[in-house]
Design a protein around this motif. Structure first.
Motif, PDB file in Angstrom:
ATOM      1  N   TRP A   1       0.831  -1.199   0.000  1.00 33.01           N
ATOM      2  CA  TRP A   1       0.000   0.000   0.000  1.00 33.01           C
ATOM      3  C   TRP A   1       0.866   1.251   0.000  1.00 33.01           C
ATOM      4  N   GLU A   2       1.926   1.208   0.793  1.00 35.29           N
ATOM      5  CA  GLU A   2       2.847   2.329   0.856  1.00 35.29           C
ATOM      6  C   GLU A   2       3.539   2.506  -0.490  1.00 35.29           C
TER       7      GLU A   2
ATOM      8  N   PRO B   1       9.591   4.232  -7.185  1.00 29.46           N
ATOM      9  CA  PRO B   1      10.182   3.190  -6.321  1.00 29.46           C
ATOM     10  C   PRO B   1      10.626   3.788  -5.008  1.00 29.46           C
ATOM     11  N   CYS B   2      10.942   2.925  -4.088  1.00 37.14           N
ATOM     12  CA  CYS B   2      11.092   3.310  -2.697  1.00 37.14           C
ATOM     13  C   CYS B   2      12.259   2.526  -2.093  1.00 37.14           C
ATOM     14  N   THR B   3      13.113   3.178  -1.359  1.00 37.34           N
ATOM     15  CA  THR B   3      14.185   2.429  -0.688  1.00 37.34           C
ATOM     16  C   THR B   3      13.605   1.700   0.518  1.00 37.34           C
TER      17      THR B   3
ATOM     18  N   ALA C   1      10.835   1.406   5.919  1.00 35.22           N
ATOM     19  CA  ALA C   1      10.938   1.185   7.365  1.00 35.22           C
ATOM     20  C   ALA C   1      10.357   2.373   8.127  1.00 35.22           C
ATOM     21  N   SER C   2      10.677   3.574   7.663  1.00 35.77           N
ATOM     22  CA  SER C   2      10.126   4.764   8.320  1.00 35.77           C
ATOM     23  C   SER C   2       8.616   4.833   8.136  1.00 35.77           C
TER      24      SER C   2
ATOM     25  N   PRO D   1      14.473  -1.743   9.964  1.00 35.43           N
ATOM     26  CA  PRO D   1      14.921  -2.150   8.628  1.00 35.43           C
ATOM     27  C   PRO D   1      14.940  -3.671   8.477  1.00 35.43           C
ATOM     28  N   ARG D   2      15.262  -4.352   9.551  1.00 37.99           N
ATOM     29  CA  ARG D   2      15.284  -5.819   9.501  1.00 37.99           C
ATOM     30  C   ARG D   2      13.927  -6.409   9.133  1.00 37.99           C
TER      31      ARG D   2
END
Lengths: 152, 152
Positions: free
Chosen positions: B42-43, B49-51, B56-57, B63-64
């Motif tokens: 959804w995000e 594209p997205c890192t 994570a934020s 991040p894990r």
DNA sequence: TATTGTTATACTCTATAACTATA
DNA sequence: TATAGTTATAGAGTATAACAATA
């Protein structure tokens, strides 16, 4: 477009579920509890003592999951396991003193949360809110009961 | 005793969250998805594209946890991982064709669910329901923001 | 044979900590 | 030194399947 307002309302309901979950999970963590374990404790409050089989049915999970939850609750001192006199296969789960005190505290917190959420809401808004809530809950019950045949 | 009505309303809200969660989890499972993975998808819908760091934020997890979620989504064909041209440490996560089709389907289901929940509700009830919802959500936001000092 | 609860195994979600590759 | 993402490890919740003791 009423559909847009419906979607916005659904989004707010979803946000409410997220916030509620966060609030309760954080509160419970401070007592060394989790939502799943509290669910079991809550059931135990009204049905003590209780076999694990009965708990599995009440929480709608497998007996294996109950074993794990009770393990955790015994370890942290909220419940005890005792042999069932009537059926030597079964185990009775009982609240400890700490368990009773905790369920009482949870009950108080529940009341306090309700007060904090709804106090100050005008009567007619509260009433309509309740009516809307009933409507939505009933629709959801229908959705969950019905689509056993047609959704896949 | 208005407190009793407040508690009853809270109970209905809690029931609503349980039913909603069950309904959505069941729907998603039919597509081979879980709530956490859909949250990521959804995000991604709005930020492609997205890192992984950005994800994570956005999801407010470590991040894990993103590594694990992306692993699962790559395996099941919803997203791809590609090196970030601008920063060779970073990874860009992108929706696949299947991923785009799925987020579109989720969007349609969201609209349909909103329609099923709220269609047939009288206008004034709907309006008050929305107002009550706002009230409760705002109170919850306060409760979650405030007690950083005093609750323990 | 059916039921109660267990062990064994596995999967998802999440966290912390240590490490690699880059910046 | 700081950041992005990984591996390693751990814990919670849940599931299925095989098995023990008992009914």
């Amino acid at each position: 477009m009423p559909e847009d307002r419906w979607e916005a309302a659904l989004d707010r309901v979803l946000e409410l579920t997220v916030l509620l979950s966060q609030d309760m999970t954080a509160s419970l963590a401070q007592m060394g509890l989790t939502p799943a374990r509290v669910h079991l404790l809550w059931e135990l409050r009204s049905q003590v003592p209780c076999t694990q089989r009965a708990l599995a049915s009440a929480l709608n999970v497998t007996p294996r999951a109950i074993t794990a939850l009770v393990d955790g609750l015994v370890e942290t001192g909220f419940v005890t396991r005792e042999p069932c006199p009537a059926d030597r296969r079964a185990t009775l789960v009982t609240l400890t003193e700490q368990g009773r005190a905790t369920t009482q505290a949870l009950s108080d917190e529940h009341r306090e949360l309700a007060r904090q959420l709804f106090a100050g809401l005008p009567d007619d808004t509260f009433d309509h809110f309740g009516a809307g809530l009933d409507h939505v809950v009933n629709r959801l019950r229908v959705l969950l009961a019905g689509p056993a045949q047609g959704l896949s």
